[in-house]
Design an enzyme around this catalytic site. Structure first.
Site, PDB file in Angstrom:
ATOM      1  N   LYS A  28       0.848  -1.202   0.000  1.00 51.40           N
ATOM      2  CA  LYS A  28       0.000   0.000   0.000  1.00 51.40           C
ATOM      3  C   LYS A  28       0.882   1.251   0.000  1.00 51.40           C
ATOM      4  O   LYS A  28       2.095   1.158   0.272  1.00 51.40           O
ATOM      5  CB  LYS A  28      -0.913  -0.019   1.222  1.00 51.40           C
ATOM      6  CG  LYS A  28      -0.157   0.088   2.547  1.00 51.40           C
ATOM      7  CD  LYS A  28      -1.054  -0.252   3.727  1.00 51.40           C
ATOM      8  CE  LYS A  28      -0.267  -0.124   5.024  1.00 51.40           C
ATOM      9  NZ  LYS A  28      -0.989  -0.717   6.162  1.00 51.40           N
ATOM     10  N   ARG A 124     -11.187  -0.090  14.535  1.00 52.16           N
ATOM     11  CA  ARG A 124     -11.083   0.733  13.331  1.00 52.16           C
ATOM     12  C   ARG A 124     -11.937   0.096  12.244  1.00 52.16           C
ATOM     13  O   ARG A 124     -13.086   0.454  12.081  1.00 52.16           O
ATOM     14  CB  ARG A 124      -9.601   0.826  12.939  1.00 52.16           C
ATOM     15  CG  ARG A 124      -9.268   1.944  12.023  1.00 52.16           C
ATOM     16  CD  ARG A 124      -7.784   2.023  11.742  1.00 52.16           C
ATOM     17  NE  ARG A 124      -7.269   0.836  11.044  1.00 52.16           N
ATOM     18  CZ  ARG A 124      -6.033   0.729  10.547  1.00 52.16           C
ATOM     19  NH1 ARG A 124      -5.183   1.718  10.673  1.00 52.16           N
ATOM     20  NH2 ARG A 124      -5.644  -0.360   9.924  1.00 52.16           N
ATOM     21  N   TYR A 256      17.627  29.762   6.528  1.00 52.59           N
ATOM     22  CA  TYR A 256      16.462  30.454   7.094  1.00 52.59           C
ATOM     23  C   TYR A 256      16.535  30.517   8.614  1.00 52.59           C
ATOM     24  O   TYR A 256      16.891  29.521   9.262  1.00 52.59           O
ATOM     25  CB  TYR A 256      15.174  29.711   6.738  1.00 52.59           C
ATOM     26  CG  TYR A 256      14.697  29.904   5.331  1.00 52.59           C
ATOM     27  CD1 TYR A 256      14.320  31.165   4.872  1.00 52.59           C
ATOM     28  CD2 TYR A 256      14.605  28.820   4.472  1.00 52.59           C
ATOM     29  CE1 TYR A 256      13.871  31.332   3.573  1.00 52.59           C
ATOM     30  CE2 TYR A 256      14.147  28.980   3.169  1.00 52.59           C
ATOM     31  CZ  TYR A 256      13.779  30.242   2.726  1.00 52.59           C
ATOM     32  OH  TYR A 256      13.327  30.405   1.453  1.00 52.59           O
ATOM     33  N   MET A 304      12.987  24.008   1.595  1.00 54.48           N
ATOM     34  CA  MET A 304      12.133  23.210   0.717  1.00 54.48           C
ATOM     35  C   MET A 304      12.940  22.391  -0.278  1.00 54.48           C
ATOM     36  O   MET A 304      12.664  21.215  -0.509  1.00 54.48           O
ATOM     37  CB  MET A 304      11.156  24.138  -0.020  1.00 54.48           C
ATOM     38  CG  MET A 304      10.104  23.393  -0.818  1.00 54.48           C
ATOM     39  SD  MET A 304       9.022  24.501  -1.728  1.00 54.48           S
ATOM     40  CE  MET A 304       8.042  25.215  -0.418  1.00 54.48           C
TER      41      MET A 304
HETATM   42  C1  LIG Z   1      -0.195  -1.722   6.844  1.00 54.46           C
HETATM   43  C2  LIG Z   1      -0.779  -2.974   7.312  1.00 54.46           C
HETATM   44  C3  LIG Z   1       0.027  -4.105   7.545  1.00 54.46           C
HETATM   45  C4  LIG Z   1       1.538  -4.067   7.482  1.00 54.46           C
HETATM   46  O1  LIG Z   1       2.086  -3.439   8.602  1.00 54.46           O
HETATM   47  P1  LIG Z   1       3.678  -3.362   8.831  1.00 54.46           P
HETATM   48  O2  LIG Z   1       3.821  -2.874  10.208  1.00 54.46           O
HETATM   49  O3  LIG Z   1       4.196  -2.393   7.819  1.00 54.46           O
HETATM   50  O4  LIG Z   1       4.242  -4.716   8.608  1.00 54.46           O
HETATM   51  C5  LIG Z   1      -0.616  -5.281   7.886  1.00 54.46           C
HETATM   52  N1  LIG Z   1      -1.957  -5.335   7.994  1.00 54.46           N
HETATM   53  C6  LIG Z   1      -2.756  -4.281   7.780  1.00 54.46           C
HETATM   54  C7  LIG Z   1      -4.226  -4.413   7.930  1.00 54.46           C
HETATM   55  C8  LIG Z   1      -2.191  -3.057   7.446  1.00 54.46           C
HETATM   56  O5  LIG Z   1      -2.988  -1.995   7.263  1.00 54.46           O
END
Ligand SMILES: *Cc1c(COP(=O)(O)O)cnc(C)c1O
Length: 367
Positions: A28, A124, A256, A304
């Site tokens: 992701k 969640r 800055y 930046m």
């Molecule tokens: C992001 C995520 C993971 C992976 O988590 P890591 O700590 O990066 O290994 C696993 N399960 C779900 C549901 C996630 O959202």
């Protein structure tokens, strides 16, 4: 940003070996900034993973467009049209709510394979423990095949596995009860709960499949796990170069806010990378880069597009020299590595935010 694909495949194999289960590579958020198409196609070609997990339908579509054929689990809630798109692109939905079933069936997904997500304490996403059996039965009645049962752990990165009453163990106990109760309605479903921290620290969380992101990229540190720490290599190297060298006299300031003032004759390297590239502004006053194999303090405020390093002690430094913001740097003065955990600690962030924060302005190069 250079991505070491061999390191990624090695990490994947090492994690699967340690876990003794299948590995779902979590890609992701553009593979945590590493570039999801490049990462996923390489892991698939290496035969190193069972499947992939993303958050958004769009992220799954991007993997299919890149030619990924492995199962792709879409963990986040789908938006309008998302269920039909998952069906069309053979993406595997996670049912997190009874209403997802209606949306899937309305989208013509009868016959599709789905995973059910149970909320065991994350608070969640996920079906309440008490509703899981009814939702699973309904999924089956609607013609959906439940091929996975999952939950997500809230505290695996902070809980002490020795504390038998910690939230992680309580979540795992609840999940075990749910999966046992669903054995007849979802026979053969893969059970999965572990993210990176749980995979490393809570062996009984590994179940049939581990969902690993952070550790796959060679990030994170699990002191308890000497076995895995060794072969894990940070896949990401974030590199810029010395664009200018300037002499600064004692009493003169840099950047800055005039936050840094020279106390000795100082040689400064101007680096064309700043917070718009993903070098967090909050490293100001604490950060370092590796030039010529030596660690050089960043001085003044990160701006930046520009950061400044003190290279007074780097004999022979020249314009064009590599300056390593993250990863391994080698040169005439030695070898050193800046980890995402280290940059995160300097800037008050997590390693996740550091790797996701490298911006689209930075080209990804796969090696
Ligand atoms: C992001 C995520 C993971 C992976 O988590 P890591 O700590 O990066 O290994 C696993 N399960 C779900 C549901 C996630 O959202």
């Amino acid at each position: 940003m250079e991505i070491d694909l061999a390191a990624l495949a090695d990490n994947a194999r090492a994690i699967a070996r340690l876990a003794g289960t299948s590995l779902c590579a979590v890609v992701k958020a553009d593979a945590y900034g590493h570039g999801a198409p490049g990462v996923a196609t390489a892991l698939e070609a290496a035969g190193a993973v069972h499947s992939f997990a993303v958050s958004l339908v769009e992220e799954g579509v991007q993997l299919r467009d890149a030619g990924v054929v492995s199962p792709v689990l879409v963990m986040g809630p789908a938006q309008r049209g998302g269920h039909a798109e998952m069906r069309a692109r053979d993406l595997t939905p996670v049912v997190s709510d009874g209403a997802d079933l209606d949306a899937l069936v309305a989208a013509g997904a009868a016959g599709a394979r789905v995973h059910l997500k149970v909320d065991t304490g994350m608070g969640r996403l996920g079906i309440a423990v008490d509703d899981a059996a009814a939702v699973a039965a309904r999924a089956r009645a609607l013609g959906l095949e439940v091929v996975g049962l999952m939950t997500h752990l809230a505290n695996a990165d902070v809980d002490d596995p020795g504390e038998t009453d910690c939230l992680t163990w309580r979540q795992l106990d609840r999940f075990a009860e749910v999966t046992a109760a669903l054995r007849t309605v979802a026979p053969g479903a893969m059970r999965h709960a572990a993210n990176s921290s749980a995979t490393m620290l809570f062996p009984s969380a590994r179940l049939d499949l581990v969902r690993v992101g952070l550790a796959l990229y060679g990030n994170g540190a699990w002191a308890a796990d000497a076995e895995l720490v060794a072969p894990r290599r940070q896949a990401m190297r974030f590199v810029t170069h010395v664009a200018q060298l300037r002499h600064v006299a004692p009493g003169d300031s840099v950047g800055y806010g005039a936050l840094w003032t020279a106390v000795r004759p100082t040689l400064c390297a101007v680096l064309p990378a700043g917070y718009a590239d993903g070098l967090p502004r909050r490293v100001t006053g604490r950060g370092a880069v590796i030039i010529g194999g030596r660690r050089c303090p960043l001085i003044g405020a990160v701006s930046m597009d520009i950061a400044i390093a003190d290279v007074t002690d780097v004999a022979g430094v020249a314009i064009g020299d590599e300056a390593v913001l993250l990863g391994r740097g080698t040169g005439v003065h030695g070898t050193d590595t800046i980890t995402t955990a280290e940059l995160a600690a300097w800037s008050g962030l997590t390693p996740y935010e550091v790797s996701c924060g490298v911006s689209k302005r930075v080209p990804r190069v796969y090696r």
